[in-house]
Write an enzyme that holds these catalytic residues in place. Structure first.
Site, PDB file in Angstrom:
ATOM      1  N   ARG A  25       0.848  -1.189   0.000  1.00  0.00           N
ATOM      2  CA  ARG A  25       0.000   0.000   0.000  1.00  0.00           C
ATOM      3  C   ARG A  25       0.890   1.248   0.000  1.00  0.00           C
ATOM      4  O   ARG A  25       1.140   1.880   1.005  1.00  0.00           O
ATOM      5  CB  ARG A  25      -0.919  -0.018   1.218  1.00  0.00           C
ATOM      6  CG  ARG A  25      -1.843   1.189   1.303  1.00  0.00           C
ATOM      7  CD  ARG A  25      -2.900   1.197   0.229  1.00  0.00           C
ATOM      8  NE  ARG A  25      -3.957   0.209   0.527  1.00  0.00           N
ATOM      9  CZ  ARG A  25      -5.014   0.002  -0.256  1.00  0.00           C
ATOM     10  NH1 ARG A  25      -5.146   0.692  -1.388  1.00  0.00           N
ATOM     11  NH2 ARG A  25      -5.920  -0.899   0.071  1.00  0.00           N
ATOM     12  N   ARG A  53       0.582  -6.564 -10.314  1.00  0.00           N
ATOM     13  CA  ARG A  53       1.096  -6.036  -9.043  1.00  0.00           C
ATOM     14  C   ARG A  53       1.266  -7.108  -7.976  1.00  0.00           C
ATOM     15  O   ARG A  53       1.906  -6.848  -6.947  1.00  0.00           O
ATOM     16  CB  ARG A  53       0.185  -4.916  -8.527  1.00  0.00           C
ATOM     17  CG  ARG A  53      -1.222  -5.359  -8.181  1.00  0.00           C
ATOM     18  CD  ARG A  53      -2.101  -4.174  -7.867  1.00  0.00           C
ATOM     19  NE  ARG A  53      -3.451  -4.594  -7.528  1.00  0.00           N
ATOM     20  CZ  ARG A  53      -4.163  -4.085  -6.531  1.00  0.00           C
ATOM     21  NH1 ARG A  53      -3.636  -3.154  -5.763  1.00  0.00           N
ATOM     22  NH2 ARG A  53      -5.390  -4.499  -6.295  1.00  0.00           N
ATOM     23  N   HIS A  99       0.641   3.535 -10.364  1.00  0.00           N
ATOM     24  CA  HIS A  99      -0.232   4.007  -9.289  1.00  0.00           C
ATOM     25  C   HIS A  99       0.598   4.693  -8.186  1.00  0.00           C
ATOM     26  O   HIS A  99       0.740   4.182  -7.073  1.00  0.00           O
ATOM     27  CB  HIS A  99      -0.972   2.790  -8.739  1.00  0.00           C
ATOM     28  CG  HIS A  99      -2.173   3.082  -7.908  1.00  0.00           C
ATOM     29  ND1 HIS A  99      -2.186   4.006  -6.890  1.00  0.00           N
ATOM     30  CD2 HIS A  99      -3.415   2.534  -7.930  1.00  0.00           C
ATOM     31  CE1 HIS A  99      -3.381   3.999  -6.316  1.00  0.00           C
ATOM     32  NE2 HIS A  99      -4.143   3.118  -6.932  1.00  0.00           N
ATOM     33  N   ASP A 110     -11.595  11.112  -6.480  1.00  0.00           N
ATOM     34  CA  ASP A 110     -11.251   9.936  -7.290  1.00  0.00           C
ATOM     35  C   ASP A 110     -11.536  10.271  -8.752  1.00  0.00           C
ATOM     36  O   ASP A 110     -12.522   9.826  -9.337  1.00  0.00           O
ATOM     37  CB  ASP A 110     -12.068   8.725  -6.838  1.00  0.00           C
ATOM     38  CG  ASP A 110     -11.548   7.427  -7.427  1.00  0.00           C
ATOM     39  OD1 ASP A 110     -10.562   7.475  -8.182  1.00  0.00           O
ATOM     40  OD2 ASP A 110     -12.129   6.365  -7.142  1.00  0.00           O
ATOM     41  N   GLU A 169      -1.461   9.414 -10.835  1.00  0.00           N
ATOM     42  CA  GLU A 169      -1.026   8.220 -11.552  1.00  0.00           C
ATOM     43  C   GLU A 169      -0.953   8.446 -13.062  1.00  0.00           C
ATOM     44  O   GLU A 169      -1.950   8.816 -13.680  1.00  0.00           O
ATOM     45  CB  GLU A 169      -2.008   7.075 -11.280  1.00  0.00           C
ATOM     46  CG  GLU A 169      -2.305   6.888  -9.798  1.00  0.00           C
ATOM     47  CD  GLU A 169      -3.501   6.000  -9.556  1.00  0.00           C
ATOM     48  OE1 GLU A 169      -3.720   5.060 -10.372  1.00  0.00           O
ATOM     49  OE2 GLU A 169      -4.213   6.221  -8.562  1.00  0.00           O
TER      50      GLU A 169
END
Length: 288
Positions: free
Chosen positions: A61, A86, A155, A198, A255
């Site tokens: 994270r 990932r 990201h 977002d 990102e």
């Protein structure tokens, strides 16, 4: 002289560390995930939650997870969010050192399990160029006999000190989708944060800046006209795994991406390189 070493985290994840006159860095083979980048004499440029447990099978994270070959939720129920790259172990295929600038190269092997999600013949590499500036390149090559379409993102999590004082700039004239609604026109160059954010931007200029209490982070993109701007704010922070309830105060994601209208379709034999380049604003540069 630059030193490149290997190690294993206490929970079993393998990593490569770089110490040079220009920077310190650490990248894990799981996900080819850059987790630490500190330019020499400057503050860290990447953020990682102290709640992360570095367990195999979970993307870390923070740092720069690789979202591939799709970004977000797949239309097929039960498929992994943000793809499978990932969470897979990548191969370290080479290192180069020139004038203290270190480049590490990684390759993602496609397993039989992965072919359930990705039944195409492609090659995916990630290259990290480590100096006073961080440059990460995600390279796709279509080795198949038919076109292949994908979405992807690097990201990147950034340390911003205090979300209430953060100003993100470089967004004028773009449009964005947020919470599956829009597109909305970006009417100002700046973005301020007072709620969950977002946004998926399209037709976005190739450089943005994060103006933090500790300095200005410059984020550049190449071969990408889309980007994602994300902060989970209060309620979502409480639901996220490996994330402290108050972590939203200290991070933001900006990102480099190829998503929505910016999705990549590769003809047979074609190549595409998504790049993000990150640095602190140099002395003497204009802050805005």
């Amino acid at each position: 002289m630059a030193v490149i070493t290997t190690g294993v985290h206490g929970n079993g994840l393998e990593y490569i560390e770089v110490h040079s006159k220009l920077c310190d860095a650490r990248i894990f083979l799981q996900g080819a995930q850059l987790e630490r980048f500190i330019p020499r004499g400057q503050a860290p440029l990447l953020w990682v939650s102290t709640a992360d447990d570095y367990l195999p099978g979970n993307g870390i994270r923070g740092g720069i997870p690789v979202c591939w070959p799709w970004f977000g939720q797949h239309d097929t129920h039960g498929w992994p969010q943000h793809g499978f790259a990932r969470n897979r172990r990548w191969q370290h295929i080479g290192s180069e050192v020139q004038d203290e600038v270190v480049t590490l190269k990684f390759l993602l092997p496609i397993t039989d399990e992965d072919r359930i999600y990705w039944p195409h013949d492609t090659r995916l590499e990630l290259h990290c160029r480590l100096s006073q500036t961080l440059r990460v390149s995600l390279i796709n090559v279509n080795l198949d006999h038919h076109p292949v379409t994908l979405t992807q993102a690097l990201h990147s999590y950034f340390p911003i000190g205090d979300i209430h004082q953060l100003i993100a700039s470089g967004f004028s004239s773009a449009h964005y989708i947020e919470f599956a609604k829009g597109p909305y026109a970006q009417t100002t160059d700046d973005v301020h944060f007072d709620r969950e954010t977002d946004r998926v931007y399209n037709a976005l200029a190739g450089q943005q800046r994060l103006h933090t209490p500790n300095g200005t982070i410059v984020v550049r993109r190449e071969h990408s006209s889309s980007a994602v701007l994300w902060n989970p704010w209060i309620e979502k922070s409480r639901r996220l795994s490996r994330f402290n309830d108050d972590d939203y105060l200290r991070m933001v994601c900006l990102e480099a991406a190829n998503v929505r209208e910016d999705a990549i379709t590769l003809a047979p034999g074609a190549r595409h390189e998504l790049v993000t380049e990150i640095s602190w604003l140099a002395p003497g540069e204009q802050p805005r």
